[in-house]
Design an enzyme around this catalytic site. Structure first.
Site, PDB file in Angstrom:
ATOM      1  N   GLU A 210     -52.616  44.350  37.061  1.00  0.00           N
ATOM      2  CA  GLU A 210     -51.452  44.021  36.444  1.00  0.00           C
ATOM      3  C   GLU A 210     -51.517  44.690  34.879  1.00  0.00           C
ATOM      4  OE1 GLU A 210     -50.371  41.138  38.221  1.00  0.00           O
ATOM      5  OE2 GLU A 210     -50.591  40.031  36.689  1.00  0.00           O
TER       6      GLU A 210
ATOM      7  N   HIS B 288     -45.375  39.424  38.183  1.00  0.00           N
ATOM      8  CA  HIS B 288     -45.945  38.113  38.264  1.00  0.00           C
ATOM      9  C   HIS B 288     -44.883  36.964  37.638  1.00  0.00           C
ATOM     10  CE1 HIS B 288     -49.982  36.362  37.118  1.00  0.00           C
ATOM     11  NE2 HIS B 288     -49.596  35.674  37.469  1.00  0.00           N
TER      12      HIS B 288
ATOM     13  N   ARG C  41     -53.732  36.446  43.884  1.00  0.00           N
ATOM     14  CA  ARG C  41     -54.218  37.294  42.886  1.00  0.00           C
ATOM     15  C   ARG C  41     -54.162  38.743  43.495  1.00  0.00           C
ATOM     16  NH1 ARG C  41     -52.603  34.613  38.732  1.00  0.00           N
ATOM     17  NH2 ARG C  41     -53.762  33.387  36.800  1.00  0.00           N
TER      18      ARG C  41
ATOM     19  N   THR D 195     -48.383  35.738  46.025  1.00  0.00           N
ATOM     20  CA  THR D 195     -48.248  35.274  44.567  1.00  0.00           C
ATOM     21  C   THR D 195     -49.895  34.634  43.997  1.00  0.00           C
ATOM     22  OG1 THR D 195     -48.068  32.907  46.006  1.00  0.00           O
ATOM     23  CG2 THR D 195     -46.816  34.817  45.358  1.00  0.00           C
TER      24      THR D 195
ATOM     25  N   SER E 132     -45.120  31.214  37.701  1.00  0.00           N
ATOM     26  CA  SER E 132     -44.588  29.496  37.244  1.00  0.00           C
ATOM     27  C   SER E 132     -43.673  30.357  36.112  1.00  0.00           C
ATOM     28  CB  SER E 132     -46.155  29.701  36.524  1.00  0.00           C
ATOM     29  OG  SER E 132     -45.893  30.407  35.571  1.00  0.00           O
TER      30      SER E 132
ATOM     31  N   ASP F 243     -46.471  39.290  44.015  1.00  0.00           N
ATOM     32  CA  ASP F 243     -45.194  38.961  42.606  1.00  0.00           C
ATOM     33  C   ASP F 243     -47.057  39.831  41.729  1.00  0.00           C
ATOM     34  OD1 ASP F 243     -44.431  38.035  40.673  1.00  0.00           O
ATOM     35  OD2 ASP F 243     -45.508  36.012  41.420  1.00  0.00           O
TER      36      ASP F 243
HETATM   37  C1  DGY Z   1     -51.596  31.102  36.517  1.00  0.00           C
HETATM   38  O1  DGY Z   1     -51.120  30.278  35.653  1.00  0.00           O
HETATM   39  O2  DGY Z   1     -52.300  32.115  36.604  1.00  0.00           O
HETATM   40  C2  DGY Z   1     -50.824  32.056  36.679  1.00  0.00           C
HETATM   41  O3  DGY Z   1     -50.710  32.819  37.508  1.00  0.00           O
HETATM   42  C3  DGY Z   1     -49.470  32.818  35.841  1.00  0.00           C
HETATM   43  O4  DGY Z   1     -48.283  31.752  35.581  1.00  0.00           O
END
Ligand code: DGY
Length: 323
Positions: free
Chosen positions: A270, A288, A241, A239, A291, A265
């Site tokens: 992407e 993704h 990168r 989750t 958040s 995710d």
């Molecule tokens: C971030 O904040 O870096 C997330 O990957 C996007 O929600």
């Protein structure tokens, strides 16, 4: 006094756009699609904004930043990650960059937990089977997964998201191990076992959850060699990168059965996704979402605006600068 101009590269949550419009003359991106680098430059040159509110995935690369007008005094990103911004180019222009750490830790850990559960219990496969009208009824050996209780969760990057995930996973009876640049104080580690080498870490865990930033230093961290160090039947979840995973190597290990399953995710390049994942039954793919809760996205927007306010309304340094 007229309000400072603020360029919004995206359509942001309503409450965030409302607050932005209260304090700034906003230049919205009404298209609700990502602006390309040249589009950001064109919009900025046309309007000469004092600030830019951007988001993860926007092309704030060296070329874009070099071409921004002199008017730009802050780049505030609606994200914790900053791998979409060329920080050296911004520093060379003297433009501070600020981000939104902390407020997305729980939401992102929730998505990591969801992927861990789905990978362990074959949630993606099961849902696809039902939707395809292929379920013929309960059977003693159908879609058997593995239980998480008693398994070892290995957290790569034990920052705030990793620590939030550790709290959740303890509730499922998992034992927590972690790999970090340095051990955490006990109040943060909460009994988790620290590893000072990849070899000991990867060999000790049943589930790997990745929470490291993108960028050159971490590119393809999870490659064929490190995958081989994981126990047979291990699960991988990312989750952080997408660039931190060698997709071809991960797909090969999922296909050979060395890895039981994966949950992703985030993806290298992407929204393009490595072709092999589409046909791999044992990988769950999310767009993704880390958040993506109402509470978190509002909090991210407000934090991003706190950064903008400090620079443009009060002439101060942003509270969440990216160094
Ligand atoms: C971030 O904040 O870096 C997330 O990957 C996007 O929600």
């Amino acid at each position: 006094m007229s309000k400072p101009l603020l360029l919004l590269t995206r359509h942001f949550p309503e409450a965030v756009e409302a607050r932005a419009a209260r304090d700034y003359a906003t230049i919205p991106n009404t298209a609700d699609t990502r602006m390309t680098g040249p589009e950001i430059v064109a919009a900025a040159r046309k309007a000469e904004p004092a600030g830019i509110l951007c988001a993860a995935g926007d092309a704030l690369n060296a070329e874009t930043i070099a071409a921004l007008p002199e008017s730009v005094r802050i780049i505030a990103t609606f994200s914790a990650g900053t791998d979409h911004i060329d920080l050296a180019a911004a520093a060379a222009r003297g433009i501070p960059v600020a981000n939104t750490p902390d407020v997305l830790s729980v939401a992102t850990a929730e998505i990591a937990m969801l992927l861990i559960l789905s990978a362990a219990r074959r949630g993606g496969e099961a849902e696809r089977m039902v939707r395809a009208r292929q379920w013929t009824g309960w059977a003693p050996t159908q879609l058997m997964g593995v239980t998480l209780e008693g398994k070892v969760l290995g957290i790569l990057g034990m920052g705030r998201i990793g620590q939030a995930l550790a709290r959740m996973a303890r509730g499922f009876g998992m034992e927590i191990h972690y790999r970090n640049r340095r051990p955490l104080p006990e109040a943060e580690a909460q009994g988790a076992t620290y590893h000072d080498s990849d070899e000991s870490f990867l060999g000790a865990i049943d589930v790997l959850s990745m929470h490291i930033p993108g960028g050159a230093a971490t590119r393809h961290w999870l490659d064929a060699q490190r995958i081989a160090l994981l126990r047979p039947g291990a699960i991988v979840v990312n989750t952080g990168r997408g660039s931190t995973v060698d997709d071809a190597a991960l797909c090969a290990a999922l296909e050979s059965g060395h890895l039981r399953a994966a949950g992703l995710d985030v993806f290298d390049g992407e929204p393009r996704i490595f072709e092999g994942y589409y046909s791999a039954p044992n990988v769950m793919l999310l767009p993704h979402l880390g958040s993506a809760t109402v509470e978190t996205r509002d909090a991210m927007g407000f934090r991003a605006l706190d950064n903008v306010d400090a620079v443009l309304l009060r002439g101060e340094a942003p509270p969440y600068p990216v160094k």
